[in-house]
Each structure stands twice: as structure tokens, then as C-alpha cells.
Motif scaffolding. Structure first.
Motif, PDB file in Angstrom:
ATOM      1  N   PHE A  59       0.841  -1.207   0.000  1.00  0.00           N
ATOM      2  CA  PHE A  59       0.000   0.000   0.000  1.00  0.00           C
ATOM      3  C   PHE A  59       0.873   1.253   0.000  1.00  0.00           C
ATOM      4  O   PHE A  59       0.551   2.243  -0.678  1.00  0.00           O
ATOM      5  CB  PHE A  59      -0.917  -0.012   1.219  1.00  0.00           C
ATOM      6  CG  PHE A  59      -1.819   1.183   1.307  1.00  0.00           C
ATOM      7  CD1 PHE A  59      -2.895   1.318   0.443  1.00  0.00           C
ATOM      8  CD2 PHE A  59      -1.593   2.168   2.242  1.00  0.00           C
ATOM      9  CE1 PHE A  59      -3.736   2.429   0.514  1.00  0.00           C
ATOM     10  CE2 PHE A  59      -2.421   3.280   2.321  1.00  0.00           C
ATOM     11  CZ  PHE A  59      -3.494   3.408   1.453  1.00  0.00           C
ATOM     12  N   ALA A  60       1.974   1.216   0.741  1.00  0.00           N
ATOM     13  CA  ALA A  60       2.882   2.368   0.763  1.00  0.00           C
ATOM     14  C   ALA A  60       3.500   2.589  -0.612  1.00  0.00           C
ATOM     15  O   ALA A  60       3.618   3.735  -1.072  1.00  0.00           O
ATOM     16  CB  ALA A  60       3.977   2.151   1.805  1.00  0.00           C
ATOM     17  N   ALA A  61       3.890   1.500  -1.291  1.00  0.00           N
ATOM     18  CA  ALA A  61       4.466   1.628  -2.626  1.00  0.00           C
ATOM     19  C   ALA A  61       3.439   2.175  -3.612  1.00  0.00           C
ATOM     20  O   ALA A  61       3.753   3.030  -4.452  1.00  0.00           O
ATOM     21  CB  ALA A  61       4.985   0.273  -3.106  1.00  0.00           C
ATOM     22  N   TYR A  65       3.552   5.802  -5.620  1.00  0.00           N
ATOM     23  CA  TYR A  65       3.366   5.895  -7.069  1.00  0.00           C
ATOM     24  C   TYR A  65       2.252   6.895  -7.405  1.00  0.00           C
ATOM     25  O   TYR A  65       2.410   7.787  -8.257  1.00  0.00           O
ATOM     26  CB  TYR A  65       3.037   4.497  -7.600  1.00  0.00           C
ATOM     27  CG  TYR A  65       3.173   4.315  -9.087  1.00  0.00           C
ATOM     28  CD1 TYR A  65       3.599   5.337  -9.933  1.00  0.00           C
ATOM     29  CD2 TYR A  65       2.872   3.082  -9.667  1.00  0.00           C
ATOM     30  CE1 TYR A  65       3.716   5.142 -11.300  1.00  0.00           C
ATOM     31  CE2 TYR A  65       2.989   2.879 -11.038  1.00  0.00           C
ATOM     32  CZ  TYR A  65       3.402   3.918 -11.840  1.00  0.00           C
ATOM     33  OH  TYR A  65       3.515   3.720 -13.194  1.00  0.00           O
ATOM     34  N   VAL A  66       1.107   6.759  -6.719  1.00  0.00           N
ATOM     35  CA  VAL A  66      -0.030   7.648  -6.966  1.00  0.00           C
ATOM     36  C   VAL A  66       0.303   9.084  -6.580  1.00  0.00           C
ATOM     37  O   VAL A  66      -0.004  10.031  -7.313  1.00  0.00           O
ATOM     38  CB  VAL A  66      -1.267   7.162  -6.193  1.00  0.00           C
ATOM     39  CG1 VAL A  66      -2.390   8.201  -6.265  1.00  0.00           C
ATOM     40  CG2 VAL A  66      -1.763   5.834  -6.759  1.00  0.00           C
ATOM     41  N   ASN A 171       6.323  -0.700  -6.774  1.00  0.00           N
ATOM     42  CA  ASN A 171       4.917  -1.076  -6.644  1.00  0.00           C
ATOM     43  C   ASN A 171       4.687  -2.508  -7.123  1.00  0.00           C
ATOM     44  O   ASN A 171       4.023  -3.306  -6.445  1.00  0.00           O
ATOM     45  CB  ASN A 171       4.067  -0.093  -7.456  1.00  0.00           C
ATOM     46  CG  ASN A 171       2.582  -0.362  -7.330  1.00  0.00           C
ATOM     47  OD1 ASN A 171       2.019  -0.293  -6.239  1.00  0.00           O
ATOM     48  ND2 ASN A 171       1.940  -0.655  -8.441  1.00  0.00           N
ATOM     49  N   GLU A 172       5.247  -2.849  -8.274  1.00  0.00           N
ATOM     50  CA  GLU A 172       5.076  -4.191  -8.817  1.00  0.00           C
ATOM     51  C   GLU A 172       5.715  -5.245  -7.918  1.00  0.00           C
ATOM     52  O   GLU A 172       5.152  -6.330  -7.711  1.00  0.00           O
ATOM     53  CB  GLU A 172       5.667  -4.262 -10.222  1.00  0.00           C
ATOM     54  CG  GLU A 172       4.884  -3.469 -11.257  1.00  0.00           C
ATOM     55  CD  GLU A 172       5.545  -3.480 -12.623  1.00  0.00           C
ATOM     56  OE1 GLU A 172       6.707  -3.957 -12.701  1.00  0.00           O
ATOM     57  OE2 GLU A 172       4.925  -3.025 -13.592  1.00  0.00           O
ATOM     58  N   PHE A 175       3.455  -5.708  -4.731  1.00  0.00           N
ATOM     59  CA  PHE A 175       2.229  -6.456  -4.998  1.00  0.00           C
ATOM     60  C   PHE A 175       2.542  -7.916  -5.322  1.00  0.00           C
ATOM     61  O   PHE A 175       1.757  -8.811  -4.997  1.00  0.00           O
ATOM     62  CB  PHE A 175       1.444  -5.811  -6.135  1.00  0.00           C
ATOM     63  CG  PHE A 175       0.482  -4.748  -5.675  1.00  0.00           C
ATOM     64  CD1 PHE A 175      -0.646  -5.081  -4.950  1.00  0.00           C
ATOM     65  CD2 PHE A 175       0.716  -3.416  -5.956  1.00  0.00           C
ATOM     66  CE1 PHE A 175      -1.525  -4.112  -4.518  1.00  0.00           C
ATOM     67  CE2 PHE A 175      -0.161  -2.436  -5.530  1.00  0.00           C
ATOM     68  CZ  PHE A 175      -1.290  -2.777  -4.806  1.00  0.00           C
ATOM     69  N   ALA A 176       3.669  -8.163  -5.956  1.00  0.00           N
ATOM     70  CA  ALA A 176       4.080  -9.540  -6.225  1.00  0.00           C
ATOM     71  C   ALA A 176       4.316 -10.287  -4.910  1.00  0.00           C
ATOM     72  O   ALA A 176       3.987 -11.476  -4.791  1.00  0.00           O
ATOM     73  CB  ALA A 176       5.342  -9.563  -7.079  1.00  0.00           C
ATOM     74  N   ALA A 177       4.869  -9.594  -3.905  1.00  0.00           N
ATOM     75  CA  ALA A 177       5.096 -10.211  -2.601  1.00  0.00           C
ATOM     76  C   ALA A 177       3.765 -10.549  -1.928  1.00  0.00           C
ATOM     77  O   ALA A 177       3.627 -11.606  -1.288  1.00  0.00           O
ATOM     78  CB  ALA A 177       5.909  -9.262  -1.712  1.00  0.00           C
ATOM     79  N   VAL A 178       2.773  -9.673  -2.077  1.00  0.00           N
ATOM     80  CA  VAL A 178       1.451  -9.956  -1.509  1.00  0.00           C
ATOM     81  C   VAL A 178       0.848 -11.188  -2.170  1.00  0.00           C
ATOM     82  O   VAL A 178       0.319 -12.084  -1.496  1.00  0.00           O
ATOM     83  CB  VAL A 178       0.513  -8.742  -1.683  1.00  0.00           C
ATOM     84  CG1 VAL A 178      -0.920  -9.103  -1.263  1.00  0.00           C
ATOM     85  CG2 VAL A 178       1.008  -7.562  -0.865  1.00  0.00           C
TER      86      VAL A 178
END
Length: 414
Positions: A59-61, A65-66, A171-172, A175-178
Motif C-alpha cells: 500500500f505504501a508503494a 506511485y499515486v 509497486n510491482e 504487490f508480487a510479494a502480496v
């Protein structure tokens, strides 16, 4: 007679066979119980890791980005206002920078691998350069110097070629870790499952040997051990499958929706930058117009992929593109003041109003998708809560049943 010779001869006798069945089956029960319990406990720890570390870092990443994209769009809007921009426009830019700084600090604290550390270090180095260029552009703009637009284009170029690509990589990765953690929680513990099947095989083979040696069709202890093992197997598989279901990791799941919506909001911010930079350059708008169309097309696809094909966000996007078309028409007719008013004005049908509505819808959808993701992980952990203790208890009971059922048979021969 040597010890090993005695053991070999004893193993060929009926009490030796029964003893071997007892030892092998008991050890298999204990090994399977400890393995399955450990694997299921590791799944629970993994859900805690997702909630406490992996998802917050993702979420922080995503926020970084946003926020960087929002800062770039805000800087262009503020510049287009001319002179001293309104407090609201200035606050939007400064809030985006503050959000980016906070997200960068959290991402830095969670950067444990070399690649992540390199990414956040590069962003931390480039961000002050970017803000410096924006402030230089702002100072020149307030004094009416045309060179201000060149500084702003340089700042935006730094954002588009360095800051945002770095943030996208982070970011990628997050999210890949999640996704990886969710997959581990929802995957069957195959080592434990195979050991449970081995226990069932040991019970079956042991029952066959007992039948041949003692002519007794069923040994109650072995039968109870097999039943307990089968129950543990069903519990293990059932709890894992149920956890995988509530995690909802499919293409329409909460995690996928979160990624699509985050991407949609970033694309919206980038399209907004294209829209305002086209007016700042006061020249040929072919390139920024093409970039705007590309970003909004991808944005619409992201919304569709997120299951928001018929939503307020889509309607806001439609209104925004209509406002942008009106802005482009005014610009092409040499009505620059009208184009600027359409781009940053407060009229209900202005591009700025429609974009703000779209961004608000995307923020709400993102918050809901994130809540759904975390709720699913929390529910998965709840479903698995009793499984480590329960399966271990069942296999301990199975081991006890084997000993209780076979030891009297051995004593009959002693």
C-alpha cells in the motif's frame, strides 16, 4: 548369537512383525502430526505477515506511485493558473508531495533487499531535484518569464523518466510479494498430506500383516488410528481450501481489483498532466494529446478489468473526456483563455471538476478493495486457527491408538 542376528530372527516371528508395525506406524503418526501442524501454523504466521508487513508495504508503494503522479499533475495545474495560484490548487500539490514523502519513508523502512533499497534511494535523490525545478518554474511564472514553462517541462520529464518508473518497479515488487504470500497460504501443505497418506498406507499394510499373522480381521487400535488420520487429512485439506476461497486470489479477486484500480488512478493522474502540459507549451499539442488518449484508453480498460465497467468512475471518466474534447476544440480555435478555463475552471462540466470527481471515485474504490483484501486474509487466518493443534492432537491420538491396540497382541506371545 549376535544382537543383529537375534533382531533379524525376532523380526521374522509374529511378535516381531507386530512390533515392527507398531514402531513404524507410531513414528509415522508422530512425524506426520508434527509436520502438518508446523505447516499449518506457518500458514497462520503468513497471514499475520501479510496484514502486518507485506500488504502495508504494498500500500505504501502504491501510495508513493499515486502521490508522485498527483504531484506532477498538481504542479502543472498550478503553473497553468498563472501568477499566484489559488490556495486550493497549491494545497493539492503540497499534499501530494507530503503523501509521497510519507509513503517513501514507510517504503524505505521496509526495504530489506538490495533492489528495493536502490529504488528508494534513487527516488529520495531525485525528488528534491524535481521539487526544486517546480519551484524555479513557479518563481519564473509569477514574474511572467516564459522560461518557467521550460523548467516545468524539465521537472515533468524527470518525473516521467525516473521517479515514476522507479516507483512502478517498487509497486510491482510489493504487490508480487502480496500475491506470493497469499498463494502460500492457500496452497496445500503437500509434505504433510503425503505423510498423512503414508500413515494410512502403514495402517493398511499393518492390518494386512496382522490378518495373516493372527487371523484377526480388524485391530481396533489400528482402525481408530486410520480414522483419526483420515479426519486429520480432511481437516487439513478442508481448512486450506476454505482459506484459499476467502483469499479470493483469482482474476476478479480483491488483490487483482486493488492492482487494477491503483493503476487506473495513476493513469488518471498522468492523463491530467498531459492535459495541462499541452496548454503550458502553447504549441503543437499532437504529442501530449496522443499521450492523453493512450492513458485514458488504458484507464478505461483498467476500470473494466476491475469490474467497474458500469460505475460512477466510468461516468466521471466519460464526462472528463468530453470536457477535454471541449478544451481541445477551444485551443484549436485559438481561444486559449477558454481552453484554460475549461482545463482548470470550477464549472460543473469543466475538465478539472470531472477529473476531481473521477479521482474521488477511484480513491473510494481503492479503499474498499484494500479492505476486502485485508478482510480475506484475516478470515483465512481465522479459518486456519485451530487446524495446527487439531491435526497434531488427532495424530497423537492415532499414535496412542496404535500402541493401545497392538501392545496387548505382542504381550500374548511374551
Amino acid at each position: 548369537m549376535g544382537v543383529w542376528e537375534w533382531v533379524r530372527r525376532f523380526a521374522a516371528t509374529t511378535p516381531g512383525v507386530i512390533g515392527a508395525v507398531l514402531v513404524v506406524t507410531t513414528i509415522a503418526c508422530l512425524l506426520a502430526g508434527s509436520t502438518v501442524g508446523g505447516q499449518l501454523d506457518a500458514k497462520i504466521e503468513r497471514t499475520d505477515q501479510v496484514l502486518d508487513r507485506t500488504e502495508p508495504l504494498a500500500f505504501a508503494a502504491q501510495s508513493l506511485y499515486v502521490s508522485l503522479s498527483a504531484a506532477d499533475a498538481g504542479a502543472a495545474t498550478a503553473f497553468l493558473s498563472g501568477g499566484i495560484e489559488s490556495p486550493q490548487v497549491r494545497d493539492t500539490y503540497e499534499q501530494a508531495l507530503a503523501d509521497a514523502a510519507a509513503a517513501l519513508a514507510e517504503a524505505t523502512a521496509g526495504a530489506t533487499d538490495a533492489q528495493s533499497r536502490a529504488i528508494v534511494a534513487r527516488i529520495a535523490a531525485d525528488l528534491p531535484t524535481y521539487t526544486g525545478l517546480v519551484e524555479t518554474a513557479r518563481a519564473n511564472n509569477r514574474q511572467g518569464f516564459p522560461v518557467g514553462s521550460a523548467y516545468l517541462r524539465q521537472a515533468s520529464d524527470l518525473m516521467q523518466t525516473s521517479l515514476l518508473p522507479q516507483a512502478e518497479q517498487l509497486n510491482e515488487a510489493r504487490f508480487a510479494a502480496v500475491r506470493a504470500d497469499q498463494d502460500r497460504v492457500g496452497a496445500l501443505p503437500w509434505t504433510g498430506v503425503l505423510l498423512l497418506l503414508l500413515v494410512l498406507v502403514a495402517c493398511a499394510v499393518g492390518s494386512l500383516l496382522l490378518l495373516r499373522r493372527t487371523n484377526r480381521l480388524v485391530n481396533a487400535g489400528v482402525a481408530l488410528a486410520a480414522a483419526a488420520t483420515l479426519l486429520a487429512l480432511l481437516w487439513t485439506a478442508g481448512a486450506t481450501v476454505a482459506a484459499a476461497q476467502v483469499l479470493d486470489t483469482g482474476d476478479d479477486g480483491a488483490g487483482a481489483r486493488l492492482e487494477h484500480l491503483a493503476g487506473a488512478r495513476i493513469l488518471a493522474q498522468q492523463a491530467r498532466t498531459d492535459e495541462t502540459l499541452a496548454l503550458i507549451t502553447r504549441g503543437d499539442i499532437t504529442v501530449p494529446e496522443k499521450s492523453f488518449q493512450t492513458h485514458t484508453t488504458e484507464l478505461a480498460q483498467r476500470l473494466n478489468d476491475a469490474g467497474a465497467g458500469d460505475s460512477d468512475a466510468v461516468r466521471a471518466l466519460t464526462n472528463w473526456t468530453a470536457g477535454h474534447n471541449a478544451q481541445r476544440t477551444a485551443y484549436e480555435k485559438a481561444d486559449y483563455a477558454g481552453a484554460v478555463a475549461q482545463a482548470i475552471g470550477t464549472a460543473p462540466d469543466s475538465s478539472a471538476t470531472s477529473f476531481a470527481r473521477l479521482d474521488e471515485e477511484l480513491r473510494g474504490a481503492l479503499a474498499q478493495a484494500r479492505a476486502d483484501l485485508r478482510d480475506g486474509v484475516d478470515d483465512a487466518g481465522t479459518l486456519l486457527t485451530l487446524s495446527p493443534f487439531g491435526t497434531l492432537a488427532l495424530l497423537l491420538a492415532a499414535a496412542g491408538a496404535v500402541i493401545t491396540g497392538l501392545w496387548p497382541r505382542i504381550k500374548e506371545f511374551l
